[in-house]
Write a protein that holds these residues in place. Sequence first.
Motif, PDB file in Angstrom:
ATOM      1  N   SER A 232      -5.194  -8.403   5.954  1.00  7.77           N
ATOM      2  CA  SER A 232      -6.174  -7.709   6.806  1.00  7.77           C
ATOM      3  C   SER A 232      -7.083  -6.818   5.976  1.00  7.77           C
ATOM      4  CB  SER A 232      -5.459  -6.864   7.865  1.00  7.77           C
ATOM      5  OG  SER A 232      -4.770  -7.700   8.744  1.00  7.77           O
ATOM      6  N   ILE A 233      -6.506  -6.114   5.032  1.00 13.45           N
ATOM      7  CA  ILE A 233      -7.304  -5.265   4.139  1.00 13.45           C
ATOM      8  C   ILE A 233      -8.251  -6.131   3.319  1.00 13.45           C
ATOM      9  CG2 ILE A 233      -7.177  -3.702   2.148  1.00 13.45           C
ATOM     10  CD1 ILE A 233      -6.352  -2.459   4.881  1.00 13.45           C
ATOM     11  N   ASP A 234      -7.757  -7.272   2.826  1.00 13.52           N
ATOM     12  CA  ASP A 234      -8.603  -8.196   2.059  1.00 13.52           C
ATOM     13  C   ASP A 234      -9.789  -8.699   2.887  1.00 13.52           C
ATOM     14  OD1 ASP A 234      -6.909  -7.896  -0.097  1.00 13.52           O
ATOM     15  OD2 ASP A 234      -5.902  -9.840   0.167  1.00 13.52           O
ATOM     16  N   GLU A 235      -9.590  -8.830   4.210  1.00 14.63           N
ATOM     17  CA  GLU A 235     -10.662  -9.275   5.114  1.00 14.63           C
ATOM     18  C   GLU A 235     -11.607  -8.137   5.482  1.00 14.63           C
ATOM     19  OE1 GLU A 235     -11.471 -12.336   6.697  1.00 14.63           O
ATOM     20  OE2 GLU A 235     -10.111 -13.241   5.240  1.00 14.63           O
ATOM     21  N   GLY A 236     -11.270  -6.926   5.063  1.00 14.59           N
ATOM     22  CA  GLY A 236     -12.131  -5.785   5.343  1.00 14.59           C
ATOM     23  C   GLY A 236     -11.873  -5.113   6.676  1.00 14.59           C
ATOM     24  N   HIS A 237     -10.726  -5.402   7.288  1.00 14.13           N
ATOM     25  CA  HIS A 237     -10.405  -4.784   8.578  1.00 14.13           C
ATOM     26  C   HIS A 237      -9.910  -3.358   8.384  1.00 14.13           C
ATOM     27  CE1 HIS A 237     -10.961  -8.544  10.643  1.00 14.13           C
ATOM     28  NE2 HIS A 237     -10.055  -9.141   9.888  1.00 14.13           N
ATOM     29  N   ASP A 238     -10.266  -2.502   9.315  1.00 16.48           N
ATOM     30  CA  ASP A 238      -9.766  -1.136   9.346  1.00 16.48           C
ATOM     31  C   ASP A 238      -8.493  -1.135  10.177  1.00 16.48           C
ATOM     32  OD1 ASP A 238      -9.286   1.580   9.504  1.00 16.48           O
ATOM     33  OD2 ASP A 238     -10.950   1.981  10.875  1.00 16.48           O
ATOM     34  N   LEU A 239      -7.373  -0.858   9.539  1.00 17.25           N
ATOM     35  CA  LEU A 239      -6.098  -0.879  10.244  1.00 17.25           C
ATOM     36  C   LEU A 239      -5.622   0.533  10.538  1.00 17.25           C
ATOM     37  CD1 LEU A 239      -4.182  -3.797   8.512  1.00 17.25           C
ATOM     38  CD2 LEU A 239      -5.366  -3.775  10.692  1.00 17.25           C
TER      39      LEU A 239
ATOM     40  N   MET B 282      10.391 -15.877   6.089  1.00 18.07           N
ATOM     41  CA  MET B 282      10.232 -14.509   5.619  1.00 18.07           C
ATOM     42  C   MET B 282      11.074 -13.602   6.508  1.00 18.07           C
ATOM     43  SD  MET B 282       6.199 -13.843   4.865  1.00 18.07           S
ATOM     44  CE  MET B 282       5.447 -14.713   6.229  1.00 18.07           C
ATOM     45  N   ASN B 283      11.220 -12.359   6.054  1.00 18.74           N
ATOM     46  CA  ASN B 283      11.782 -11.347   6.932  1.00 18.74           C
ATOM     47  C   ASN B 283      10.626 -10.514   7.469  1.00 18.74           C
ATOM     48  OD1 ASN B 283      11.177  -9.284   4.993  1.00 18.74           O
ATOM     49  ND2 ASN B 283      13.100  -9.723   3.943  1.00 18.74           N
ATOM     50  N   VAL B 284      10.907  -9.648   8.425  1.00 25.93           N
ATOM     51  CA  VAL B 284       9.843  -8.876   9.073  1.00 25.93           C
ATOM     52  C   VAL B 284       9.100  -7.969   8.087  1.00 25.93           C
ATOM     53  CG1 VAL B 284       9.336  -7.142  10.850  1.00 25.93           C
ATOM     54  CG2 VAL B 284      10.828  -9.074  11.375  1.00 25.93           C
ATOM     55  N   PRO B 285       9.789  -7.241   7.207  1.00 32.17           N
ATOM     56  CA  PRO B 285       9.027  -6.429   6.246  1.00 32.17           C
ATOM     57  C   PRO B 285       8.063  -7.257   5.384  1.00 32.17           C
ATOM     58  CG  PRO B 285      11.298  -5.691   6.287  1.00 32.17           C
ATOM     59  CD  PRO B 285      11.226  -6.953   7.115  1.00 32.17           C
ATOM     60  N   GLN B 286       8.494  -8.439   4.965  1.00 29.99           N
ATOM     61  CA  GLN B 286       7.602  -9.303   4.185  1.00 29.99           C
ATOM     62  C   GLN B 286       6.393  -9.725   5.014  1.00 29.99           C
ATOM     63  OE1 GLN B 286      10.606 -12.248   3.267  1.00 29.99           O
ATOM     64  NE2 GLN B 286      10.720 -11.592   1.117  1.00 29.99           N
ATOM     65  N   LEU B 287       6.624 -10.076   6.277  1.00 23.98           N
ATOM     66  CA  LEU B 287       5.524 -10.470   7.166  1.00 23.98           C
ATOM     67  C   LEU B 287       4.539  -9.321   7.347  1.00 23.98           C
ATOM     68  CD1 LEU B 287       4.148 -12.389   9.230  1.00 23.98           C
ATOM     69  CD2 LEU B 287       5.666 -11.373  10.962  1.00 23.98           C
ATOM     70  N   LEU B 288       5.051  -8.136   7.627  1.00 22.64           N
ATOM     71  CA  LEU B 288       4.168  -6.986   7.846  1.00 22.64           C
ATOM     72  C   LEU B 288       3.366  -6.657   6.603  1.00 22.64           C
ATOM     73  CD1 LEU B 288       5.720  -6.844  10.469  1.00 22.64           C
ATOM     74  CD2 LEU B 288       5.923  -4.385  10.153  1.00 22.64           C
ATOM     75  N   HIS B 289       4.000  -6.767   5.459  1.00 22.07           N
ATOM     76  CA  HIS B 289       3.307  -6.514   4.196  1.00 22.07           C
ATOM     77  C   HIS B 289       2.184  -7.537   4.001  1.00 22.07           C
ATOM     78  CE1 HIS B 289       2.968  -6.398  -0.289  1.00 22.07           C
ATOM     79  NE2 HIS B 289       2.955  -5.110  -0.013  1.00 22.07           N
ATOM     80  N   GLN B 290       2.467  -8.795   4.290  1.00 18.17           N
ATOM     81  CA  GLN B 290       1.458  -9.845   4.150  1.00 18.17           C
ATOM     82  C   GLN B 290       0.321  -9.647   5.158  1.00 18.17           C
ATOM     83  OE1 GLN B 290       2.994 -13.797   3.721  1.00 18.17           O
ATOM     84  NE2 GLN B 290       1.016 -14.755   4.105  1.00 18.17           N
TER      85      GLN B 290
END
Length: 129
Positions: A61-68, A48-56
């Motif tokens: 994290s949102i799917d896990e319910g984390h507050d980012l 992947m590239n960095v933008p793809q990694l950050l998006h994933q």
Amino acid sequence: MCRLFVGADPELWTSQTRSIRMDGMVTSVRLENMFWSILEDIAAKDEMNVPQLLHQLYNESIDEGHDLGNFTSFLRVCCLRFIDLQLKGLIPQANSVTLETLSSEDVLALEAEQNHERRLKRAVTRGQH
């Protein structure tokens, strides 16, 4: 000892802001160059590239319910965890093994076991003094 840190290339702690598009919105992330380098290594492991990694990372994290609320702090911790997991032998350093093929449940269980053993050793050591 401190010379190992203060004698390093100052470019490592120079900050860089990158704009990244996530879910149709552009956001800016400011990190030190050393963290960008580690993120590039992590992304490359799964082609992947960095933008793809950050998006994933953000979406999972949102799917896990984390507050980012502080995404950059989250990314710094991700980088440190990546290095720490490699040093502990829990994820391979070889680029031929992708992170996606690893069982995260197994890695997290082994990490928890190692952390438990480390806490027990510290408790024993403290009890002897």
